[in-house]
Design a protein around this motif. Structure first.
Motif, PDB file in Angstrom:
ATOM      1  N   ILE A 456      13.061 -11.508   1.965  1.00  0.00           N
ATOM      2  CA  ILE A 456      12.274 -11.198   1.028  1.00  0.00           C
ATOM      3  C   ILE A 456      11.364  -9.613   0.556  1.00  0.00           C
ATOM      4  CG2 ILE A 456       9.832 -12.159   0.059  1.00  0.00           C
ATOM      5  CD1 ILE A 456       9.818 -14.640   0.382  1.00  0.00           C
ATOM      6  N   ILE A 457      11.781  -8.857  -0.371  1.00  0.00           N
ATOM      7  CA  ILE A 457      11.644  -8.057  -0.219  1.00  0.00           C
ATOM      8  C   ILE A 457      10.275  -8.171  -1.269  1.00  0.00           C
ATOM      9  CG2 ILE A 457      11.830  -5.990  -1.937  1.00  0.00           C
ATOM     10  CD1 ILE A 457      14.337  -5.819  -0.994  1.00  0.00           C
ATOM     11  N   MET A 458       8.935  -7.668  -0.517  1.00  0.00           N
ATOM     12  CA  MET A 458       7.376  -8.180  -0.955  1.00  0.00           C
ATOM     13  C   MET A 458       6.790  -6.995  -1.787  1.00  0.00           C
ATOM     14  SD  MET A 458       3.922 -10.550  -0.936  1.00  0.00           S
ATOM     15  CE  MET A 458       3.753  -9.034   0.556  1.00  0.00           C
ATOM     16  N   ILE A 459       6.622  -6.484  -3.097  1.00  0.00           N
ATOM     17  CA  ILE A 459       6.403  -4.949  -3.567  1.00  0.00           C
ATOM     18  C   ILE A 459       4.793  -5.201  -3.996  1.00  0.00           C
ATOM     19  CG2 ILE A 459       6.223  -3.619  -5.297  1.00  0.00           C
ATOM     20  CD1 ILE A 459       9.427  -3.371  -5.254  1.00  0.00           C
ATOM     21  N   SER A 460       4.034  -4.899  -3.303  1.00  0.00           N
ATOM     22  CA  SER A 460       2.458  -5.707  -3.277  1.00  0.00           C
ATOM     23  C   SER A 460       1.524  -4.301  -3.281  1.00  0.00           C
ATOM     24  CB  SER A 460       1.850  -6.908  -2.608  1.00  0.00           C
ATOM     25  OG  SER A 460       1.084  -7.066  -2.909  1.00  0.00           O
ATOM     26  N   SER A 461       0.460  -4.331  -4.105  1.00  0.00           N
ATOM     27  CA  SER A 461      -0.457  -3.202  -4.187  1.00  0.00           C
ATOM     28  C   SER A 461      -1.752  -3.732  -3.488  1.00  0.00           C
ATOM     29  CB  SER A 461      -1.194  -2.387  -5.420  1.00  0.00           C
ATOM     30  OG  SER A 461      -0.424  -2.296  -6.494  1.00  0.00           O
ATOM     31  N   ASP A 462      -1.507  -5.149  -3.557  1.00  0.00           N
ATOM     32  CA  ASP A 462      -3.296  -5.854  -2.285  1.00  0.00           C
ATOM     33  C   ASP A 462      -3.622  -6.073  -0.987  1.00  0.00           C
ATOM     34  OD1 ASP A 462      -4.603  -8.091  -1.249  1.00  0.00           O
ATOM     35  OD2 ASP A 462      -3.783  -9.523  -3.400  1.00  0.00           O
ATOM     36  N   MET A 463      -3.811  -5.163  -0.659  1.00  0.00           N
ATOM     37  CA  MET A 463      -3.474  -5.071   0.938  1.00  0.00           C
ATOM     38  C   MET A 463      -4.083  -5.985   1.621  1.00  0.00           C
ATOM     39  SD  MET A 463      -3.398  -2.069   1.600  1.00  0.00           S
ATOM     40  CE  MET A 463      -3.206  -0.245   0.883  1.00  0.00           C
ATOM     41  N   PRO A 464      -4.628  -6.851   1.577  1.00  0.00           N
ATOM     42  CA  PRO A 464      -4.916  -8.481   2.484  1.00  0.00           C
ATOM     43  C   PRO A 464      -3.923  -9.471   2.201  1.00  0.00           C
ATOM     44  CG  PRO A 464      -7.036  -7.957   1.293  1.00  0.00           C
ATOM     45  CD  PRO A 464      -5.986  -7.585   0.830  1.00  0.00           C
ATOM     46  N   GLU A 465      -3.223  -8.887   0.571  1.00  0.00           N
ATOM     47  CA  GLU A 465      -1.500  -9.376   1.341  1.00  0.00           C
ATOM     48  C   GLU A 465      -0.614  -8.721   1.895  1.00  0.00           C
ATOM     49  OE1 GLU A 465      -0.065 -11.196  -3.184  1.00  0.00           O
ATOM     50  OE2 GLU A 465       0.992  -9.653  -2.881  1.00  0.00           O
ATOM     51  N   LEU A 466      -0.265  -7.580   1.662  1.00  0.00           N
ATOM     52  CA  LEU A 466       0.812  -6.937   2.215  1.00  0.00           C
ATOM     53  C   LEU A 466       0.716  -7.143   3.675  1.00  0.00           C
ATOM     54  CD1 LEU A 466       0.841  -3.428   1.021  1.00  0.00           C
ATOM     55  CD2 LEU A 466       2.539  -5.179   1.334  1.00  0.00           C
ATOM     56  N   ILE A 467      -0.791  -6.912   4.240  1.00  0.00           N
ATOM     57  CA  ILE A 467      -1.171  -6.995   5.681  1.00  0.00           C
ATOM     58  C   ILE A 467      -0.538  -8.667   6.017  1.00  0.00           C
ATOM     59  CG2 ILE A 467      -3.032  -6.977   7.846  1.00  0.00           C
ATOM     60  CD1 ILE A 467      -3.947  -5.095   5.900  1.00  0.00           C
ATOM     61  N   SER A 468      -0.740  -9.639   5.167  1.00  0.00           N
ATOM     62  CA  SER A 468      -0.780 -10.774   6.304  1.00  0.00           C
ATOM     63  C   SER A 468       0.300 -11.897   6.589  1.00  0.00           C
ATOM     64  CB  SER A 468      -2.145 -11.552   5.552  1.00  0.00           C
ATOM     65  OG  SER A 468      -1.670 -12.104   4.108  1.00  0.00           O
ATOM     66  N   MET A 469       1.265 -10.999   4.770  1.00  0.00           N
ATOM     67  CA  MET A 469       2.612 -11.710   4.863  1.00  0.00           C
ATOM     68  C   MET A 469       4.372 -10.767   5.004  1.00  0.00           C
ATOM     69  SD  MET A 469       1.670 -15.010   2.970  1.00  0.00           S
ATOM     70  CE  MET A 469       3.404 -14.717   2.633  1.00  0.00           C
ATOM     71  N   SER A 470       4.243  -9.596   5.620  1.00  0.00           N
ATOM     72  CA  SER A 470       4.968  -9.135   5.673  1.00  0.00           C
ATOM     73  C   SER A 470       5.018  -8.838   7.377  1.00  0.00           C
ATOM     74  CB  SER A 470       4.496  -7.761   5.402  1.00  0.00           C
ATOM     75  OG  SER A 470       4.254  -7.322   4.628  1.00  0.00           O
ATOM     76  N   ASP A 471       6.329  -9.103   7.426  1.00  0.00           N
ATOM     77  CA  ASP A 471       6.801  -8.954   8.589  1.00  0.00           C
ATOM     78  C   ASP A 471       6.633  -7.878   8.955  1.00  0.00           C
ATOM     79  OD1 ASP A 471       7.296 -11.711  10.120  1.00  0.00           O
ATOM     80  OD2 ASP A 471       8.797 -11.719   8.347  1.00  0.00           O
ATOM     81  N   ARG A 472       7.319  -6.988   8.242  1.00  0.00           N
ATOM     82  CA  ARG A 472       7.714  -5.283   8.306  1.00  0.00           C
ATOM     83  C   ARG A 472       6.688  -5.047   7.439  1.00  0.00           C
ATOM     84  NH1 ARG A 472      12.937  -2.723   8.498  1.00  0.00           N
ATOM     85  NH2 ARG A 472      14.108  -5.036   7.556  1.00  0.00           N
ATOM     86  N   VAL A 473       6.647  -3.270   6.461  1.00  0.00           N
ATOM     87  CA  VAL A 473       6.203  -2.667   5.826  1.00  0.00           C
ATOM     88  C   VAL A 473       6.744  -1.557   5.735  1.00  0.00           C
ATOM     89  CG1 VAL A 473       4.419  -1.738   4.663  1.00  0.00           C
ATOM     90  CG2 VAL A 473       3.983  -3.981   5.475  1.00  0.00           C
ATOM     91  N   LEU A 474       7.501  -0.816   3.959  1.00  0.00           N
ATOM     92  CA  LEU A 474       7.518   0.287   4.378  1.00  0.00           C
ATOM     93  C   LEU A 474       6.141   0.934   3.580  1.00  0.00           C
ATOM     94  CD1 LEU A 474      12.123  -0.647   3.602  1.00  0.00           C
ATOM     95  CD2 LEU A 474      10.444   0.255   5.695  1.00  0.00           C
ATOM     96  N   VAL A 475       6.572   2.117   3.369  1.00  0.00           N
ATOM     97  CA  VAL A 475       5.591   2.859   2.539  1.00  0.00           C
ATOM     98  C   VAL A 475       5.997   4.268   2.016  1.00  0.00           C
ATOM     99  CG1 VAL A 475       2.645   4.751   2.622  1.00  0.00           C
ATOM    100  CG2 VAL A 475       3.226   2.703   4.663  1.00  0.00           C
ATOM    101  N   ILE A 476       6.457   3.531   0.321  1.00  0.00           N
ATOM    102  CA  ILE A 476       7.515   3.748  -0.361  1.00  0.00           C
ATOM    103  C   ILE A 476       6.246   5.644  -0.988  1.00  0.00           C
ATOM    104  CG2 ILE A 476       8.584   4.184  -2.699  1.00  0.00           C
ATOM    105  CD1 ILE A 476       9.235   2.721  -0.475  1.00  0.00           C
ATOM    106  N   ARG A 477       6.711   6.860  -1.095  1.00  0.00           N
ATOM    107  CA  ARG A 477       5.670   7.659  -1.601  1.00  0.00           C
ATOM    108  C   ARG A 477       6.673   9.024  -2.228  1.00  0.00           C
ATOM    109  NH1 ARG A 477       4.129  10.160   2.714  1.00  0.00           N
ATOM    110  NH2 ARG A 477       4.704  11.921   2.581  1.00  0.00           N
ATOM    111  N   ASP A 478       6.635   9.171  -3.171  1.00  0.00           N
ATOM    112  CA  ASP A 478       7.463  10.513  -4.299  1.00  0.00           C
ATOM    113  C   ASP A 478       8.894   9.383  -3.862  1.00  0.00           C
ATOM    114  OD1 ASP A 478       5.339  12.105  -4.425  1.00  0.00           O
ATOM    115  OD2 ASP A 478       5.704  12.724  -2.644  1.00  0.00           O
ATOM    116  N   GLY A 479       9.167   8.615  -4.127  1.00  0.00           N
ATOM    117  CA  GLY A 479      10.484   7.880  -4.578  1.00  0.00           C
ATOM    118  C   GLY A 479      11.380   7.796  -2.800  1.00  0.00           C
ATOM    119  N   ALA A 480      10.875   8.088  -2.113  1.00  0.00           N
ATOM    120  CA  ALA A 480      11.542   7.883  -0.407  1.00  0.00           C
ATOM    121  C   ALA A 480      10.555   6.972   0.380  1.00  0.00           C
ATOM    122  CB  ALA A 480      11.914   9.119  -0.041  1.00  0.00           C
ATOM    123  N   VAL A 481      11.447   6.378   1.346  1.00  0.00           N
ATOM    124  CA  VAL A 481      10.453   6.008   2.649  1.00  0.00           C
ATOM    125  C   VAL A 481      10.270   6.899   3.124  1.00  0.00           C
ATOM    126  CG1 VAL A 481      10.857   3.948   4.390  1.00  0.00           C
ATOM    127  CG2 VAL A 481      12.517   3.655   2.106  1.00  0.00           C
TER     128      VAL A 481
END
Length: 507
Positions: A456-481
């Motif tokens: 699963i790839i999960m895009i989310s703006s919900d911080m608790p959701e990201l933190i609790s559900m993700s095994d890893r988190v990629l932070v995207i800024r200006d179209g790049a990882v």
């Protein structure tokens, strides 16, 4: 707001009931609203909030009860009368015209005219600029809606509602697509609007936001008022509101299951969205949830749309289980095992005029039933187990999707992809605008998918959701990882720091 100074309400809805085919969606709801008040309405999807607002806007005829405004009692309203009384709604879903510019959208159907009766476009642009300056909104009035971010489109919807000088403004999930910074701007905007004497009915699932903005909070469950709270920021806990909404303590909600993660299933190498844009590389393993964080407009949705062929890409490779695949359109991505649960469920995820059965089987039915002709009326049995498992609140599978609440529409989108039995799932803001109970159902299904070995790839703006559900988190800024966060680094502070450009490389 001090109601001792103003005891006469703008609006009173008394004992409102609404029946659909023998089932009561509303069971005697009483609600009032005062000038300059922000009266928040909370409850699960399907609790009756939208039905109540549709009665107030004149879209639905109530089965019983009365509506009081200006000393006049109405048994029912219609859309024209509702507008004449000064009632306007900022809908959660988009109702703007993409090909028209900002000023045109704000005044469509309510155009300003000159002394000769011709449309005065300059006056509309001038008034739009004035309103934006007053409300501290920075958008070009001449830009087309299709070229705006989702958050800027929401600001345009608010300006459109204000252009008719309403006395009552209904705001349905106004911050559901905003990052933290823009959400705070919306809350400040709400306060400014209320200070003009406008009464606001504010619907949201973000309970912390509710506590910040509300003068009063009314909790609805199963079509009835459970509680109304004064001064919620001072007198009520979020856990109390949650228990009122769902009928049980919050600590009974779903907690993520942990299980072994396998080999790399999906690998993206040197993906470029446009010529000269950053090269994007990452991987997702079997049984893993890879979170994608970033501010609105950072490029998260654009990345996954390029992967699934919804948008063109300039270059890069897609590998599934080590084998390079060619994907140029969504049909090819589906054939290669992708499921894309889009952010905009109404525009991209559903056929609103189609039934629950048609929507849920549109992708997968052809694989399960062989033959040139398929009689879908013979196949409710295929989807009924999913309706029950996802707890989709619907009279029957023949109900059109347009009549479902937002949360139940989102569940139908999920049912479509679960029925198709794909291997790689992309969830873009999967729980935007849905209640805590529906969120728990989504998390349960996501965990079940990874347990089956899906990724699963999960895009989310919900911080608790990201933190609790993700095994890893990629932070995207200006179209790049810009960063990959794992383990104890998956925190709100780290995510925001990297999303805003505060990492070590830019210190």
């Amino acid at each position: 707001m001090n109601r001792t100074e103003e005891r006469t309400p703008l609006l009173k809805m008394q004992d409102i009931t609404k029946e659909f085919s023998g089932v009561y969606a509303l069971s005697g709801i009483t609600l009032d609203l005062y000038p300059s008040e922000v009266h928040c309405l909370v409850g699960e999807n399907g609790a009756g909030k939208s039905t109540l607002m549709k009665i107030l806007s004149g879209a639905y005829v109530p089965s019983g009860g009365s509506i009081w405004m200006d000393g006049q009692v109405y048994k029912t309203l219609n859309p024209v009368l509702s507008k004449e009384l000064g009632i306007n709604i900022v809908y959660q879903e988009n109702d703007l015209v993409p090909s028209m510019n900002v000023a045109e959208n704000i005044y469509v159907g309510n155009e300003k005219t000159n002394s000769f009766g011709f449309v005065d476009f300059k006056a509309m642009v001038s008034e739009t600029k004035r309103q934006m300056e007053e409300l501290n909104i920075e958008i070009d009035p001449l830009v087309k809606i299709e070229d705006l971010s989702v958050s800027d489109q929401q600001f345009v919807k608010i300006l459109k509602a204000l252009s008719v000088e309403p006395r009552i403004l209904i705001m349905d999930e106004p911050t559901s697509m905003f990052n933290v910074e823009d959400a705070a701007k919306v809350l400040e905007l709400v306060r400014t609007i209320a200070a003009r004497g406008i009464g606001i009915i504010y619907i949201s699932h973000f309970l912390e936001e509710i506590r910040q903005i509300a003068d009063r909070v009314t909790v609805i469950r199963d079509g009835a008022v459970i509680n109304t709270y004064e001064n919620p920021n001072r007198d009520i806990r979020i856990s109390t509101m949650t228990r009122d909404m769902v009928g049980r303590p919050v600590d009974t909600f779903y907690q993520k299951e942990h299980h072994p993660i396998g080999d790399v299933m999906l690998e993206i190498r040197d993906l470029q969205l446009e010529k000269g844009s950053p090269r994007i590389s990452f991987f997702v393993r079997s049984g893993e949830i890879l979170g994608m964080a970033g501010m609105v407009g950072a490029g998260r949705t654009e990345i996954v749309r390029a992967i699934t062929g919804a948008d063109r890409r300039w270059g890069g490779e897609i590998l599934i289980n080590g084998t390079k695949v060619e994907i140029h359109n969504p049909e090819e991505s589906i054939r290669h095992g992708f499921a894309h649960i889009t952010e905009d469920r109404q525009e991209l995820g559903l056929m609103l005029g189609g039934s629950v059965l048609e929507n849920a089987t549109i992708v997968g039915l052809g694989r399960k039933i062989k033959g040139f002709f398929v009689n879908i009326r013979k196949h409710p049995v295929f989807i009924q187990p999913l309706v029950e498992k996802l707890r989709i609140k619907v009279p029957d599978v023949w109900t059109e999707a347009v009549y479902l609440s937002g949360g139940n529409q989102q569940k139908v989108v999920l049912a479509k992809w679960l029925f198709a039995e794909q291997e790689i799932y992309i969830f873009d803001e999967p729980t935007r605008g849905i209640d805590v109970n529906a969120k728990a159902e989504f998390y349960k299904q996501m965990s079940a998918l990874t347990k089956q070995g899906k990724c699963i790839i999960m895009i989310s703006s919900d911080m608790p959701e990201l933190i609790s559900m993700s095994d890893r988190v990629l932070v995207i800024r200006d179209g790049a990882v810009r960063a990959e966060l794992t383990g104890e680094r998956i925190t709100e502070q780290e995510i925001i720091k990297e999303a805003l450009g505060g990492g070590k490389d830019e210190a």
